[in-house]
Enzyme design. Structure first.
Site, PDB file in Angstrom:
ATOM      1  N   THR A   1      34.462  28.192  31.468  1.00 39.83           N
ATOM      2  CA  THR A   1      35.760  28.877  31.286  1.00 39.83           C
ATOM      3  C   THR A   1      35.681  30.004  30.248  1.00 39.83           C
ATOM      4  O   THR A   1      34.796  30.006  29.392  1.00 39.83           O
ATOM      5  CB  THR A   1      36.841  27.858  30.859  1.00 39.83           C
TER       6      THR A   1
ATOM      7  N   LYS B   1      31.760  23.706  29.977  1.00 36.59           N
ATOM      8  CA  LYS B   1      31.259  24.649  28.974  1.00 36.59           C
ATOM      9  C   LYS B   1      32.353  25.663  28.643  1.00 36.59           C
ATOM     10  O   LYS B   1      32.624  26.574  29.418  1.00 36.59           O
ATOM     11  CB  LYS B   1      30.020  25.405  29.468  1.00 36.59           C
TER      12      LYS B   1
ATOM     13  N   GLU C   1      32.108  30.855  24.154  1.00 32.60           N
ATOM     14  CA  GLU C   1      31.537  30.876  22.797  1.00 32.60           C
ATOM     15  C   GLU C   1      32.573  31.280  21.730  1.00 32.60           C
ATOM     16  O   GLU C   1      32.571  30.758  20.624  1.00 32.60           O
ATOM     17  CB  GLU C   1      30.383  31.891  22.835  1.00 32.60           C
TER      18      GLU C   1
ATOM     19  N   GLY D   1      36.134  33.537  34.940  1.00 31.60           N
ATOM     20  CA  GLY D   1      35.539  34.541  34.060  1.00 31.60           C
ATOM     21  C   GLY D   1      35.320  35.835  34.816  1.00 31.60           C
ATOM     22  O   GLY D   1      36.010  36.119  35.805  1.00 31.60           O
TER      23      GLY D   1
ATOM     24  N   THR E   1      33.715  38.824  37.167  1.00 34.34           N
ATOM     25  CA  THR E   1      33.132  38.871  38.504  1.00 34.34           C
ATOM     26  C   THR E   1      31.602  38.903  38.414  1.00 34.34           C
ATOM     27  O   THR E   1      30.904  38.274  39.216  1.00 34.34           O
ATOM     28  CB  THR E   1      33.689  40.092  39.266  1.00 34.34           C
TER      29      THR E   1
ATOM     30  N   GLY F   1      30.421  35.430  37.763  1.00 39.80           N
ATOM     31  CA  GLY F   1      30.760  34.639  38.957  1.00 39.80           C
ATOM     32  C   GLY F   1      29.744  34.847  40.070  1.00 39.80           C
ATOM     33  O   GLY F   1      29.296  33.888  40.709  1.00 39.80           O
TER      34      GLY F   1
ATOM     35  N   GLU G   1      37.341  31.966  39.922  1.00 42.24           N
ATOM     36  CA  GLU G   1      38.547  32.713  39.504  1.00 42.24           C
ATOM     37  C   GLU G   1      38.029  33.871  38.676  1.00 42.24           C
ATOM     38  O   GLU G   1      37.648  33.691  37.514  1.00 42.24           O
ATOM     39  CB  GLU G   1      39.469  31.815  38.684  1.00 42.24           C
TER      40      GLU G   1
ATOM     41  N   CYS H   1      43.652  38.038  33.319  1.00 42.38           N
ATOM     42  CA  CYS H   1      43.117  38.532  34.594  1.00 42.38           C
ATOM     43  C   CYS H   1      44.230  39.076  35.477  1.00 42.38           C
ATOM     44  O   CYS H   1      43.965  39.842  36.394  1.00 42.38           O
ATOM     45  CB  CYS H   1      42.399  37.392  35.295  1.00 42.38           C
TER      46      CYS H   1
ATOM     47  N   GLU I   1      38.365  46.776  34.727  1.00 39.77           N
ATOM     48  CA  GLU I   1      39.376  46.019  33.985  1.00 39.77           C
ATOM     49  C   GLU I   1      39.487  46.558  32.560  1.00 39.77           C
ATOM     50  O   GLU I   1      38.466  46.699  31.888  1.00 39.77           O
ATOM     51  CB  GLU I   1      38.917  44.563  33.875  1.00 39.77           C
TER      52      GLU I   1
ATOM     53  N   PHE J   1      41.461  45.076  30.052  1.00 37.99           N
ATOM     54  CA  PHE J   1      41.509  43.897  29.187  1.00 37.99           C
ATOM     55  C   PHE J   1      41.947  44.262  27.776  1.00 37.99           C
ATOM     56  O   PHE J   1      41.343  43.822  26.777  1.00 37.99           O
ATOM     57  CB  PHE J   1      40.163  43.167  29.192  1.00 37.99           C
TER      58      PHE J   1
HETATM   59  P1  NAP Z   1      32.642  36.060  31.069  1.00 34.93           P
HETATM   60  O1  NAP Z   1      31.818  36.906  30.201  1.00 34.93           O
HETATM   61  O2  NAP Z   1      32.327  36.014  32.506  1.00 34.93           O
HETATM   62  O3  NAP Z   1      32.571  34.605  30.428  1.00 34.93           O
HETATM   63  C1  NAP Z   1      33.223  33.510  31.015  1.00 34.93           C
HETATM   64  C2  NAP Z   1      32.435  32.260  30.728  1.00 34.93           C
HETATM   65  O4  NAP Z   1      31.152  32.380  31.343  1.00 34.93           O
HETATM   66  C3  NAP Z   1      32.175  32.001  29.249  1.00 34.93           C
HETATM   67  O5  NAP Z   1      32.204  30.618  29.015  1.00 34.93           O
HETATM   68  C4  NAP Z   1      30.770  32.534  29.069  1.00 34.93           C
HETATM   69  O6  NAP Z   1      30.077  31.948  28.001  1.00 34.93           O
HETATM   70  C5  NAP Z   1      30.148  32.128  30.384  1.00 34.93           C
HETATM   71  N1  NAP Z   1      28.945  32.868  30.736  1.00 34.93           N
HETATM   72  C6  NAP Z   1      28.575  34.113  30.370  1.00 34.93           C
HETATM   73  N2  NAP Z   1      27.384  34.415  30.922  1.00 34.93           N
HETATM   74  C7  NAP Z   1      26.989  33.332  31.630  1.00 34.93           C
HETATM   75  C8  NAP Z   1      25.841  33.031  32.423  1.00 34.93           C
HETATM   76  N3  NAP Z   1      24.847  33.895  32.594  1.00 34.93           N
HETATM   77  N4  NAP Z   1      25.783  31.813  33.010  1.00 34.93           N
HETATM   78  C9  NAP Z   1      26.763  30.923  32.837  1.00 34.93           C
HETATM   79  N5  NAP Z   1      27.871  31.150  32.111  1.00 34.93           N
HETATM   80  C10 NAP Z   1      27.982  32.353  31.522  1.00 34.93           C
HETATM   81  O7  NAP Z   1      34.178  36.429  30.983  1.00 34.93           O
HETATM   82  P2  NAP Z   1      35.076  36.569  29.669  1.00 34.93           P
HETATM   83  O8  NAP Z   1      34.822  37.885  29.068  1.00 34.93           O
HETATM   84  O9  NAP Z   1      34.952  35.363  28.821  1.00 34.93           O
HETATM   85  O10 NAP Z   1      36.541  36.496  30.305  1.00 34.93           O
HETATM   86  C11 NAP Z   1      37.183  37.583  30.793  1.00 34.93           C
HETATM   87  C12 NAP Z   1      37.051  37.656  32.305  1.00 34.93           C
HETATM   88  O11 NAP Z   1      37.588  36.483  32.904  1.00 34.93           O
HETATM   89  C13 NAP Z   1      37.841  38.799  32.880  1.00 34.93           C
HETATM   90  O12 NAP Z   1      37.107  39.433  33.889  1.00 34.93           O
HETATM   91  C14 NAP Z   1      39.061  38.103  33.478  1.00 34.93           C
HETATM   92  O13 NAP Z   1      39.713  38.827  34.487  1.00 34.93           O
HETATM   93  C15 NAP Z   1      38.482  36.829  33.957  1.00 34.93           C
HETATM   94  N6  NAP Z   1      39.511  35.800  34.109  1.00 34.93           N
HETATM   95  C16 NAP Z   1      39.868  35.428  35.373  1.00 34.93           C
HETATM   96  C17 NAP Z   1      40.865  34.488  35.549  1.00 34.93           C
HETATM   97  C18 NAP Z   1      41.281  34.069  36.938  1.00 34.93           C
HETATM   98  O14 NAP Z   1      41.945  33.037  37.046  1.00 34.93           O
HETATM   99  N7  NAP Z   1      40.950  34.790  37.987  1.00 34.93           N
HETATM  100  C19 NAP Z   1      41.499  33.922  34.454  1.00 34.93           C
HETATM  101  C20 NAP Z   1      41.117  34.327  33.177  1.00 34.93           C
HETATM  102  C21 NAP Z   1      40.108  35.270  33.025  1.00 34.93           C
HETATM  103  P3  NAP Z   1      30.016  32.623  26.542  1.00 34.93           P
HETATM  104  O15 NAP Z   1      31.401  32.875  26.139  1.00 34.93           O
HETATM  105  O16 NAP Z   1      29.367  31.558  25.748  1.00 34.93           O
HETATM  106  O17 NAP Z   1      29.214  33.865  26.697  1.00 34.93           O
END
Ligand code: NAP
Length: 483
Positions: free
Chosen positions: A154, A180, A183, A233, A235, A238, A255, A289, A384, A386
């Site tokens: 998440t 998980k 961070e 998180g 795209t 994802g 998501e 998001c 985005e 953000f």
């Molecule tokens: P992110 O960088 O993708 O991080 C999300 C999660 O993934 C964090 O726990 C992160 O860990 C982990 N992560 C990062 N790299 C990874 C890898 N290589 N393997 C496995 N896990 C990994 O996104 P964010 O910056 O935290 O969040 C913002 C994004 O989330 C935006 O794009 C937003 O639109 C999207 N979001 C979507 C929704 C929805 O419901 N559609 C809701 C909320 C947010 P660390 O933090 O430890 O790096």
């Protein structure tokens, strides 16, 4: 010792019911984005700890899958009560690590608790089917079973409620999990371990690891014991998790990111549109998001909307979310602030005009910003933001606005303000988005499915659809019945 005292703050990981450090004792610092102060540390876990957590979840699944839906509903209802009895404590923890205003954090805890009770009830309605048999001596039955061990990853922007939408249906369906959290905001994730234990969830049914995200993610995806990955998180991450999960053919829910359009037509009630626009843009400092990324305003009301919207944006109180009356907190970190500045500069270089804001207040605080003259060659047309920046595009015809709104790889949330019923339906059907708000700027609720089209994701969270993501369907043919 953490610098901040809170009943739900844990500086350890939860594996098989034990709160533990990383094997090598390494830790990560967690800071308060409003002040820059270090709150405390969490374990820097990696592959070994994740595999241990998966084993614990796998072992717990053997018995948890046989609990009744009613027993699991009881656990979820108690978890709801623990959260609501401690709403302020949990909200303070959330605001301290994430920065959002306390009122928004209180709301996040409440909606998370509501997801739990919604799924507590949904779990009791996981009906199967008796299918009319084409054979006289056989009877056909369809049942739904828990998918197994679920791995959940998440983001930081809703560090509590994004987990509620995964934990709720997982428990309701009879799954166990390895979680998980992000961070930057691990404490609200770790708090779920305490909430679950207080509510009587058996040891091993929920395990939580913090640390090296790529390593933890890889271990989750590669494990044959993990049968589902649920991710919220970006795209980019994802897509990586989907690729990594292909090897073991896991069920996935994604998501992902958004690029929400907000369409305002000439017939709209401008005051209502301004109210919706403020909520859909500046909530959580623009870090959701479903936050509006692009405003499209029709020619006839463009100037009136810009004037009223700017006035409302300028009235927002920016500051430390823990202080009374603050409506917009800091951005999560320096990288987020840098990105907002780069996107605004790019727009200004290409001809946009700043109506209000456009600069840093100090620390990680950015002024609520309104830009006019936005065009589709500017980076925020496809990326985005953000952050608290509202780019306004001007349009003439209905179809032009719908086409522009759809001109993105994303498809999460879209908003439309109009008083014309026919137009509302034409636009609803024209928008390639998984969520559409008509004359409403905030639409998320546990009762409704939440999920994106296109590169915004796969699957739904919430609604009656939400639990299906945690179930698998088994067809049983009972033969030789002697008819
Ligand atoms: P992110 O960088 O993708 O991080 C999300 C999660 O993934 C964090 O726990 C992160 O860990 C982990 N992560 C990062 N790299 C990874 C890898 N290589 N393997 C496995 N896990 C990994 O996104 P964010 O910056 O935290 O969040 C913002 C994004 O989330 C935006 O794009 C937003 O639109 C999207 N979001 C979507 C929704 C929805 O419901 N559609 C809701 C909320 C947010 P660390 O933090 O430890 O790096």
């Amino acid at each position: 010792m953490p610098s901040f005292s809170n009943t739900y703050l844990r500086e350890a990981n939860l594996i098989g019911g034990m709160w533990v450090a990383a094997d090598n004792r390494k830790t990560l610092n967690v800071d308060n984005p409003a002040t820059g102060d270090i709150i405390g540390t969490v374990p820097m876990a990696g592959q070994v700890e994740t595999l241990r957590a998966i084993d614990a979840a796998h072992e717990a699944f053997a018995s948890f899958r046989h609990t009744t839906a009613n027993e699991r509903a009881g656990i979820l209802r108690r978890m709801h009560d623990v959260m609501m009895d401690n709403q302020k404590e949990l909200a303070e923890l959330l605001t301290t690590e994430m920065g959002k205003p306390l009122a928004e954090a209180m709301g996040e805890i409440a909606i998370g608790a509501n997801y739990l009770t919604w799924f507590a009830e949904e779990g009791r309605r996981v009906y199967g089917d008796i299918v009319p048999s084409p054979w006289a001596d056989r009877r056909l039955m369809v049942r739904h079973e828990p998918v197994g061990v679920v791995a959940a990853i998440t983001p930081w922007n809703f560090p509590s409620s994004m987990l509620a939408r995964k934990i709720g249906p997982a428990i309701a369906a009879g799954c166990t999990s390895v979680i998980k959290p992000a961070e930057s905001t691990p404490y609200s994730g770790l708090a779920w371990g305490l909430i679950a234990a207080e509510a009587g969830l058996p040891d091993g049914c929920m395990n939580i690891v913090t640390g090296d995200a790529p390593e933890i993610g890889k271990a989750m995806c590669a494990s044959k014991k993990v049968r589902k990955i649920t991710f919220t998180g970006s795209t980019k991450v994802g897509k990586l998790l989907m690729q990594q999960s292909a090897e073991t053919v896991k069920k996935v829910s994604m998501e992902l990111g958004g690029n929400a359009p907000f369409l305002i037509f000439d017939s709209a009630n401008v005051d209502k549109a301004v109210e919706g626009a403020i909520a859909a843009k500046f909530r959580n400092s623009g870090q959701t998001c479903v936050c509006t990324n692009r405003f499209f305003v029709q020619d006839g009301i463009h100037d009136e909307f810009v004037e009223k919207f700017t006035k409302a944006a300028e009235a927002l109180k920016v500051g430390n979310g823990a202080e009374d009356g603050v409506q917009q907190g800091p951005l999560i970190n320096q990288a987020a602030l840098d990105k907002v500045q780069v996107l605004v500069k790019d727009a200004l270089d290409k001809g946009a005009e700043v109506v209000s804001g456009g600069d840093v207040i100090g620390g990680l605080f950015y002024k609520p910003t309104v830009l006019t003259g936005a065009t589709d060659d500017m980076r925020f047309a496809t990326e985005e933001i953000f952050g608290p920046v509202a780019p306004i595009f001007r349009f003439k015809g209905e179809q032009d606005a719908v086409d522009a709104a759809n001109n993105t790889d994303y498809g999460l949330a879209g908003y439309v303000y109009t008083a014309d019923l026919g137009q509302a339906f034409r636009v609803i059907e024209g928008l390639e988005y998984g969520l559409v708000g008509v004359n409403e700027g905030v639409i998320t609720t546990p009762e409704a499915p939440f999920g994106g089209f296109k590169e915004s994701g796969v699957g739904s969270e919430g609604g009656r659809q939400g639990i299906e993501e945690y179930l698998q369907t088994k067809y049983v043919c009972l033969g030789g019945l002697g008819f």
